[in-house]
Write an enzyme that holds these catalytic residues in place. Sequence first.
Site, PDB file in Angstrom:
ATOM      1  N   HIS A   1      -8.062  -8.602   1.584  1.00 45.69           N
ATOM      2  CA  HIS A   1      -7.354  -7.335   1.807  1.00 45.69           C
ATOM      3  C   HIS A   1      -6.018  -7.623   2.483  1.00 45.69           C
ATOM      4  CE1 HIS A   1     -10.292  -4.036   0.801  1.00 45.69           C
ATOM      5  NE2 HIS A   1     -10.790  -5.155   0.315  1.00 45.69           N
ATOM      6  N   GLU A   2      -5.058  -6.730   2.238  1.00 42.54           N
ATOM      7  CA  GLU A   2      -3.669  -6.958   2.659  1.00 42.54           C
ATOM      8  C   GLU A   2      -3.222  -8.349   2.192  1.00 42.54           C
ATOM      9  OE1 GLU A   2      -6.054  -6.193   5.271  1.00 42.54           O
ATOM     10  OE2 GLU A   2      -5.882  -4.153   4.523  1.00 42.54           O
TER      11      GLU A   2
ATOM     12  N   GLU B   1      -7.211  -6.606  -2.514  1.00 38.31           N
ATOM     13  CA  GLU B   1      -6.751  -5.226  -2.423  1.00 38.31           C
ATOM     14  C   GLU B   1      -5.303  -5.212  -2.937  1.00 38.31           C
ATOM     15  OE1 GLU B   1      -7.201  -1.887   1.047  1.00 38.31           O
ATOM     16  OE2 GLU B   1      -6.073  -3.691   1.502  1.00 38.31           O
TER      17      GLU B   1
ATOM     18  N   HIS C   1     -17.087 -10.865   6.743  1.00 39.46           N
ATOM     19  CA  HIS C   1     -15.802 -10.217   6.972  1.00 39.46           C
ATOM     20  C   HIS C   1     -15.014 -10.973   8.022  1.00 39.46           C
ATOM     21  CE1 HIS C   1     -13.236  -6.643   8.408  1.00 39.46           C
ATOM     22  NE2 HIS C   1     -12.809  -7.005   7.224  1.00 39.46           N
ATOM     23  N   HIS C   2     -13.783 -11.329   7.668  1.00 36.98           N
ATOM     24  CA  HIS C   2     -12.859 -11.961   8.609  1.00 36.98           C
ATOM     25  C   HIS C   2     -11.586 -11.129   8.672  1.00 36.98           C
ATOM     26  CE1 HIS C   2     -14.662 -16.262   7.799  1.00 36.98           C
ATOM     27  NE2 HIS C   2     -15.376 -15.581   8.682  1.00 36.98           N
ATOM     28  N   GLU C   3     -11.500 -10.222   9.609  1.00 34.37           N
ATOM     29  CA  GLU C   3     -10.238  -9.496   9.821  1.00 34.37           C
ATOM     30  C   GLU C   3      -9.396 -10.347  10.776  1.00 34.37           C
ATOM     31  OE1 GLU C   3      -8.665  -6.424   8.743  1.00 34.37           O
ATOM     32  OE2 GLU C   3      -7.147  -7.603   9.784  1.00 34.37           O
TER      33      GLU C   3
ATOM     34  N   GLU D   1       0.838  -1.202   0.000  1.00 36.80           N
ATOM     35  CA  GLU D   1       0.000   0.000   0.000  1.00 36.80           C
ATOM     36  C   GLU D   1       0.873   1.253   0.000  1.00 36.80           C
ATOM     37  OE1 GLU D   1      -2.760  -0.596   3.223  1.00 36.80           O
ATOM     38  OE2 GLU D   1      -3.487  -2.462   2.343  1.00 36.80           O
TER      39      GLU D   1
ATOM     40  N   GLU E   1      -9.729   3.607   0.774  1.00 37.66           N
ATOM     41  CA  GLU E   1      -9.675   3.855   2.222  1.00 37.66           C
ATOM     42  C   GLU E   1      -8.655   4.943   2.566  1.00 37.66           C
ATOM     43  OE1 GLU E   1      -8.798  -0.085   3.621  1.00 37.66           O
ATOM     44  OE2 GLU E   1      -6.643   0.117   3.298  1.00 37.66           O
TER      45      GLU E   1
HETATM   46  C1  NOJ Z   1      -8.197  -2.726   5.945  1.00 33.51           C
HETATM   47  C2  NOJ Z   1      -9.090  -3.021   4.800  1.00 33.51           C
HETATM   48  O1  NOJ Z   1      -8.479  -2.645   3.595  1.00 33.51           O
HETATM   49  C3  NOJ Z   1     -10.399  -2.283   5.024  1.00 33.51           C
HETATM   50  O2  NOJ Z   1     -11.230  -2.436   3.910  1.00 33.51           O
HETATM   51  C4  NOJ Z   1     -11.039  -2.780   6.286  1.00 33.51           C
HETATM   52  O3  NOJ Z   1     -12.181  -2.015   6.550  1.00 33.51           O
HETATM   53  C5  NOJ Z   1     -10.090  -2.646   7.476  1.00 33.51           C
HETATM   54  N1  NOJ Z   1      -8.823  -3.209   7.159  1.00 33.51           N
HETATM   55  C6  NOJ Z   1     -10.623  -3.346   8.717  1.00 33.51           C
HETATM   56  O4  NOJ Z   1     -10.622  -4.731   8.516  1.00 33.51           O
HETATM   57 CA    CA Z   2      -5.943  -2.146   3.305  1.00 40.48          CA
END
Ligand code: NOJ
Ligand code: CA
Length: 674
Positions: free
Chosen positions: A454-455, A473, A374-376, A173, A479
Amino acid sequence: MKIWLAACVACAAFGVAHAAAKQCIDSPGKVLEVCISTSGGGAFYEVRRAGHAILERAALGIVFAGEKVPQVSRITGSERHSHDETWEQPWGEQRMIRDRHSELRVKLHGDTPNSDAFDVVMRAFDDGFAFRYDYHGIAPGKPVEITDELTQFRPAGEYRAWWYEAYHKERDEYLYHSSTLNEVTRAETPFTLESPQLYLAIHEAALVDYASMTLARTGPNTLKADLMPWSDGAKVRRTGPFITPWRMVLVGRTPGELVDSRIELNLNEPNKLGDVSWVKPGKFVGVWWEMHINRSTWGSGEQHGATTQNVERYIDFAARYGFNGVLVEGWNTGWDGDWIAHGDQFSYTRTYPDFDLTAIANYAHDKGVQLIGHHETAGAVTNYEAQMEDAFALYQEHGVRVVKTGYVRPNGTIIRPSADGSVNHEWFAGQYMVRHHQHVVETAARYKIAVDVHEPVKDTGLRRTYPNMMTREGARGQEYNAWGDPTNPPEHVVILPFTRLLGGPMDFTPGIFDVAHGKTDVAKRVQSTLANQLALYVVIYSPLHMAADLPENYLRHLDAFQFIRDVPTDWERSKTLSAQIGDYIVVARQQRNGPDWYLGALTDEQARKLDVSLDFLAPGKRYLAQLYRDAPDADYRTNPLAYEITERTVTAADRLALTLAPGGGTAIRFKALE
Ligand code: NOJ
Ligand code: CA
């Protein structure tokens, strides 16, 4: 779905040639010639285009732990094949893809046990080439460790590079630099080079169970494969025999030829998942931007975004305006406090008390809308892996068909516990994470769930093999335009198509209409016009696109919102009509299963007039062109919301003069008229 349309033509091997010290092959249209040779104890390749050297003699090979750098003394044989087939993507930027290449397999002998007998497999296309190593001589099951890959890329002549430095905290990024090739230090791929005559992009394809490749500049015009290591310094651990990912170079006379190349997909294995009719492209809205602009929170409390009531509001909006999905972030426990540091606290099945998953899923179902999960992980991948089956099962039960994953954690600090309980810190795209992402995609597939990462590890075309690997991403997305220190400058979106997007689809999350979102400083908000936000839906390819802004901001501009409602995310064909890296791009795409075409044009901070031929339209047919464009006084700095919507009837014989404001764009739907 029919994967193999035309049978492979002329696939027969031409036989084993005698082992000369140099073996060459032409691309099918004789545009490129690639040669592999040995001399002075090394193996090399070199490439010519239309008779001119474009890549000078560059090293090949791999070094293994416990062995010296192998001396590759001779070519022991070679095989040639030519290949021409057209295959169908289940979804994509182009439905039918032609794979036309010549293949040269060169058999090599080196003087170490692991390099005793290995092959370099070279494929020459007219718009690029690729090679991989096949270490078939290593005994089955024998563990080996790669300490270095010798592969070099040595562009001939002077080039400007479009790149950012690898191994920094925010992974992929970063904003791109443009510098001379010889100012490059260590770059991520896709890595793009520009000269007045030629454009090159170096990347890899089919990154499976290997470390991702960055490029270290080791001398004048010399880049070397630099594999992202494990925390203990090993680059790759495999057992014999094994093949590596493809090292790929796209070659074009224009930047658009790089964008329109399909080599990366051709280098990946065909679909391994069978019937993937459950993988569906589409558009979504979500409880997302409001968190990024600090209107609500992921964590619990008064400002919690993922409440039943708020999510139902988004579901109503999605149903009313024809969106397939609603993304909800912050519904599961673990977001309170410093979640980036405490990813091991995330539960993927426990909800916050003000979020009723079953009620919401039923509500969505009744309205014909799907929840997007969503799985962060915050990089706590073992915590995620331990819960993954339950997590996907829960989503499957609730009708979720797409899950967005996330790995927010400083690069180099991904947590990998050892058997003895000690913790190792891994890079985001070393072999450990490449394996992890593969495991997630395969697990998700068993639950008929697609993923949006993402990431991520960079895209190397695995969507062909695993069509549930839909989008990701892997660059500075929208963002950053919320956070504001600083936001993406206008030229960012006219660099991405020639760099990051050469890898594959991106979940950029376009469509912010309230570009100021309460900020007065242009460097702290979205640096584009509203028409530019519309054009992003066409220029940036993704099978899943978000309409990222708040519903109320769309309600203020329902006429412009119509374009986002109309634009497809699945295409019959795509063409880059004109482009200059970092300046502008014009892309046209025909919808899949329909006659309409769409066009997106973007510019950087410069106002621009672009004259576009409509010869991509079907000849003899009339179209109603609906143009969404910057008003004459639009400017991303001073008047970003000034747009006009006009209509006119056109045919393929017409040309259109597009006028783009600074930071502006044009989006057009060509509606076929009978
Ligand atoms: C980074 C992600 O790119 C974003 O889309 C997300 O909302 C946040 N992380 C939280 O998980
Ligand atoms: Ca991101």
